[in-house]
Design a protein around this motif. Structure first.
Motif, PDB file in Angstrom:
ATOM      1  N   ALA A 203      12.439   8.000 -17.520  1.00 25.57           N
ATOM      2  CA  ALA A 203      12.597   9.338 -18.087  1.00 25.57           C
ATOM      3  C   ALA A 203      13.474  10.225 -17.213  1.00 25.57           C
ATOM      4  N   ALA A 204      13.402  10.042 -15.893  1.00 27.77           N
ATOM      5  CA  ALA A 204      14.166  10.881 -14.958  1.00 27.77           C
ATOM      6  C   ALA A 204      15.660  10.586 -14.995  1.00 27.77           C
ATOM      7  N   LYS A 205      16.005   9.345 -15.323  1.00 33.61           N
ATOM      8  CA  LYS A 205      17.405   8.923 -15.458  1.00 33.61           C
ATOM      9  C   LYS A 205      18.263   9.242 -14.221  1.00 33.61           C
ATOM     10  N   PRO A 206      17.858   8.838 -13.028  1.00 33.92           N
ATOM     11  CA  PRO A 206      18.726   9.084 -11.865  1.00 33.92           C
ATOM     12  C   PRO A 206      20.033   8.320 -12.004  1.00 33.92           C
ATOM     13  N   ILE A 207      21.153   9.004 -11.777  1.00 34.02           N
ATOM     14  CA  ILE A 207      22.443   8.324 -11.878  1.00 34.02           C
ATOM     15  C   ILE A 207      22.719   7.474 -10.651  1.00 34.02           C
ATOM     16  N   LEU A 208      22.119   7.867  -9.533  1.00 35.79           N
ATOM     17  CA  LEU A 208      22.250   7.139  -8.275  1.00 35.79           C
ATOM     18  C   LEU A 208      20.929   7.217  -7.522  1.00 35.79           C
ATOM     19  N   SER A 209      20.701   6.223  -6.705  1.00 34.94           N
ATOM     20  CA  SER A 209      19.530   6.243  -5.827  1.00 34.94           C
ATOM     21  C   SER A 209      19.990   5.883  -4.410  1.00 34.94           C
ATOM     22  N   PHE A 210      19.619   6.729  -3.465  1.00 34.48           N
ATOM     23  CA  PHE A 210      19.876   6.448  -2.055  1.00 34.48           C
ATOM     24  C   PHE A 210      18.539   6.375  -1.330  1.00 34.48           C
ATOM     25  N   MET A 211      18.469   5.496  -0.345  1.00 33.38           N
ATOM     26  CA  MET A 211      17.241   5.370   0.443  1.00 33.38           C
ATOM     27  C   MET A 211      17.539   5.595   1.914  1.00 33.38           C
ATOM     28  N   ASP A 212      16.778   6.497   2.506  1.00 33.39           N
ATOM     29  CA  ASP A 212      16.811   6.745   3.944  1.00 33.39           C
ATOM     30  C   ASP A 212      15.959   5.664   4.610  1.00 33.39           C
ATOM     31  N   GLY A 213      16.642   4.632   5.102  1.00 35.86           N
ATOM     32  CA  GLY A 213      15.954   3.557   5.815  1.00 35.86           C
ATOM     33  C   GLY A 213      16.368   3.500   7.272  1.00 35.86           C
ATOM     34  N   ILE A 214      16.852   4.608   7.792  1.00 36.80           N
ATOM     35  CA  ILE A 214      17.236   4.651   9.207  1.00 36.80           C
ATOM     36  C   ILE A 214      15.988   4.458  10.062  1.00 36.80           C
ATOM     37  N   VAL A 215      14.981   5.273   9.792  1.00 28.24           N
ATOM     38  CA  VAL A 215      13.632   5.048  10.334  1.00 28.24           C
ATOM     39  C   VAL A 215      12.691   5.067   9.152  1.00 28.24           C
ATOM     40  N   GLY A 216      11.990   3.969   8.930  1.00 29.81           N
ATOM     41  CA  GLY A 216      11.036   3.881   7.836  1.00 29.81           C
ATOM     42  C   GLY A 216       9.615   4.080   8.336  1.00 29.81           C
ATOM     43  N   MET A 217       8.663   3.777   7.461  1.00 32.44           N
ATOM     44  CA  MET A 217       7.253   3.849   7.846  1.00 32.44           C
ATOM     45  C   MET A 217       6.585   2.533   7.483  1.00 32.44           C
ATOM     46  N   GLU A 218       5.836   1.981   8.442  1.00 30.56           N
ATOM     47  CA  GLU A 218       5.073   0.765   8.202  1.00 30.56           C
ATOM     48  C   GLU A 218       3.588   1.053   8.319  1.00 30.56           C
ATOM     49  N   GLY A 219       2.771   0.134   7.805  1.00 29.75           N
ATOM     50  CA  GLY A 219       1.319   0.311   7.898  1.00 29.75           C
ATOM     51  C   GLY A 219       0.780   1.195   6.803  1.00 29.75           C
ATOM     52  N   GLU A 220      -0.078   2.136   7.188  1.00 30.18           N
ATOM     53  CA  GLU A 220      -0.821   2.924   6.209  1.00 30.18           C
ATOM     54  C   GLU A 220       0.014   4.068   5.617  1.00 30.18           C
ATOM     55  N   GLY A 221       1.140   3.692   5.004  1.00 28.94           N
ATOM     56  CA  GLY A 221       1.939   4.686   4.293  1.00 28.94           C
ATOM     57  C   GLY A 221       1.241   5.114   3.012  1.00 28.94           C
ATOM     58  N   PRO A 222       1.695   6.211   2.429  1.00 23.23           N
ATOM     59  CA  PRO A 222       2.981   6.855   2.646  1.00 23.23           C
ATOM     60  C   PRO A 222       2.995   7.997   3.664  1.00 23.23           C
ATOM     61  N   SER A 223       1.832   8.280   4.306  1.00 27.89           N
ATOM     62  CA  SER A 223       1.835   9.397   5.259  1.00 27.89           C
ATOM     63  C   SER A 223       1.107   9.093   6.556  1.00 27.89           C
ATOM     64  N   ALA A 224       0.253   8.074   6.573  1.00 30.84           N
ATOM     65  CA  ALA A 224      -0.577   7.805   7.744  1.00 30.84           C
ATOM     66  C   ALA A 224      -0.124   6.572   8.520  1.00 30.84           C
ATOM     67  N   GLY A 225       1.071   6.058   8.191  1.00 27.88           N
ATOM     68  CA  GLY A 225       1.576   4.904   8.907  1.00 27.88           C
ATOM     69  C   GLY A 225       2.327   5.290  10.166  1.00 27.88           C
ATOM     70  N   GLU A 226       3.083   4.340  10.701  1.00 24.80           N
ATOM     71  CA  GLU A 226       3.828   4.554  11.933  1.00 24.80           C
ATOM     72  C   GLU A 226       5.331   4.432  11.675  1.00 24.80           C
ATOM     73  N   PRO A 227       6.139   5.292  12.301  1.00 26.17           N
ATOM     74  CA  PRO A 227       7.590   5.172  12.161  1.00 26.17           C
ATOM     75  C   PRO A 227       8.078   3.830  12.690  1.00 26.17           C
ATOM     76  N   ARG A 228       9.102   3.289  12.016  1.00 26.88           N
ATOM     77  CA  ARG A 228       9.672   2.001  12.434  1.00 26.88           C
ATOM     78  C   ARG A 228      11.175   2.018  12.177  1.00 26.88           C
ATOM     79  N   LYS A 229      11.948   1.767  13.215  1.00 25.60           N
ATOM     80  CA  LYS A 229      13.394   1.734  13.062  1.00 25.60           C
ATOM     81  C   LYS A 229      13.809   0.543  12.196  1.00 25.60           C
TER      82      LYS A 229
END
Length: 387
Positions: A203-229
């Motif tokens: 429904a949102a119809k994004p024309i493009l999608s970009f992902m910030d994967g410079i530093v991601g999060m692992e473990g108990e995401g989406p907010s309680a995990g740990e940063p990971r390069k």
């Protein structure tokens, strides 16, 4: 690939949140995808739909990084677009909360620097979604009708309920405020909820999608995990294929992710890297086989492996549950205020949950500002989830 056209996914190396590095990587990403003029016309109003889940500092890797956002917004503005930055974060959707999140996440500052607008329109509208499987109508944020185009700007993170949150799930933020809680109540199991997430992305119809994967999060995401390069910027016209690539990078079998599995079932992607036209860097430069992935918080993965009546018994006996660390709790009541089935109450300024009514959406853990909520998973469930 069932007749689907092979989609391009761009992979660019970027290891630091330095503006010049990110700008160069994003410009190359646009080039890999066919050039910015293929997607953006002068005068277009473009919504950058970020992942702004809650008030978090950029270095905590919960939200789309402000420098990443700044570089993307500046590229679009220089091309003649008018950029609006926004999201409908977890919890109520009002001006006061938006101001606090924009400021805490560093987005207010960069928007002022590049001349982008921040969305403060908290009105809602009905979005008809004829291609939806479960959601034929969606209560969405009204800013969508103010813009010509939507670009998803997600964060590479694991997710306790969905295993992974990427380009597809990022679009859940077009659902207005507490309407998201209603969807959790209506669709507490992974199959229905992941289908709803795909419906919302369609429904949102994004024309493009970009992902910030410079530093991601692992473990108990989406907010309680740990940063990971991770050191990668991913871009695509297909949010579905982008998620296949991103999960492959973190060593997660794409088909195990509920949203990707639904996309495969609905012929939106094949779930296989060989069906994607990878441009830019070699994906093998980024693959991490030791990325910490949480076990999925449901036994839906047993579908097809055990009879339904046995799965139902196991679901009742072996459901994971939230555990509240009252020593760490600050008594903010965010968990109780945002609990979709309203089964958390504050007793002596500390949360207590009625597990009989808990739908295991784990919004409480997702929105806890101090990581005071853990998810206890029975050992047998962990073993079954790996089947």
């Amino acid at each position: 690939m069932g007749g689907l056209e092979k989609q391009i996914v761009s992979l660019m190396k970027c290891t630091e949140y330095e503006y010049d590095l990110i700008e160069r990587a994003l410009l190359k990403s646009f080039e890999n995808l066919g050039g910015i003029s293929k997607f953006i016309n002068k005068g277009d109003k473009v919504l950058l739909k970020l992942n702004l889940l809650m008030k978090k500092k950029p270095e905590e890797a919960t939200t789309t990084h402000p420098i990443f956002t700044k570089a993307l917004a500046k590229i679009l503005i220089d091309h003649g677009a008018e950029v609006i930055i926004g999201d409908s974060p977890g919890g109520p959707f009002n001006t006061s909360i938006l101001k606090g999140i924009y400021r805490a996440c560093g987005i207010e500052k960069i928007a002022n620097e590049v001349g982008a607008k921040l969305n403060y329109n908290t009105n809602t509208m009905e979005i008809k979604n004829e291609d939806g499987l479960i959601l034929k109508k969606i209560v969405g944020i009204e800013v969508l009708k103010e813009v010509d185009k939507v670009i998803s700007v997600s964060k590479l993170k694991t997710h306790g309920m969905m295993m992974f949150t990427g380009a597809v799930k990022n679009m859940f933020g077009i659902v207005a405020g507490l309407e998201k809680a209603e969807y959790h109540v209506r669709m507490p199991n992974n199959e229905d909820f992941s289908n709803a997430l795909v419906d919302i992305c369609i429904a949102a119809k994004p024309i493009l999608s970009f992902m910030d994967g410079i530093v991601g999060m692992e473990g108990e995401g989406p907010s309680a995990g740990e940063p990971r390069k991770v050191g990668v910027i991913i871009g695509s016209t297909s949010p579905y294929e982008l998620d296949v690539v991103a999960t492959s990078i973190i060593g997660l079998d794409p088909i195990k992710v509920p949203t990707i599995k639904r996309c495969v079932e609905r012929n939106l992607c094949s779930g296989k890297l060989e069906d994607i036209n990878l441009m830019g860097e070699d994906i093998n430069k980024f693959i991490l086989n030791d990325f910490v992935i949480p076990e999925i918080r449901s036994l839906d993965l047993l579908d097809g492996k055990l009879p339904k009546f046995i799965r139902d018994i196991l679901n009742n006996l072996l459901q994971p549950k939230p555990v509240f660390n009252h020593d760490e709790c600050v008594g903010c009541s965010d968990c109780a205020d945002n609990c979709p089935p309203r089964v958390i109450e504050m007793v002596n300024n500390r949360p207590v949950v009625n597990l009989d009514g808990c739908i295991r959406c784990f919004c409480c853990q997702e929105l806890c500002p101090v990581k005071a909520i853990l998810i206890h998973r029975p050992l047998l469930m962990k073993l079954l989830a790996k089947l």
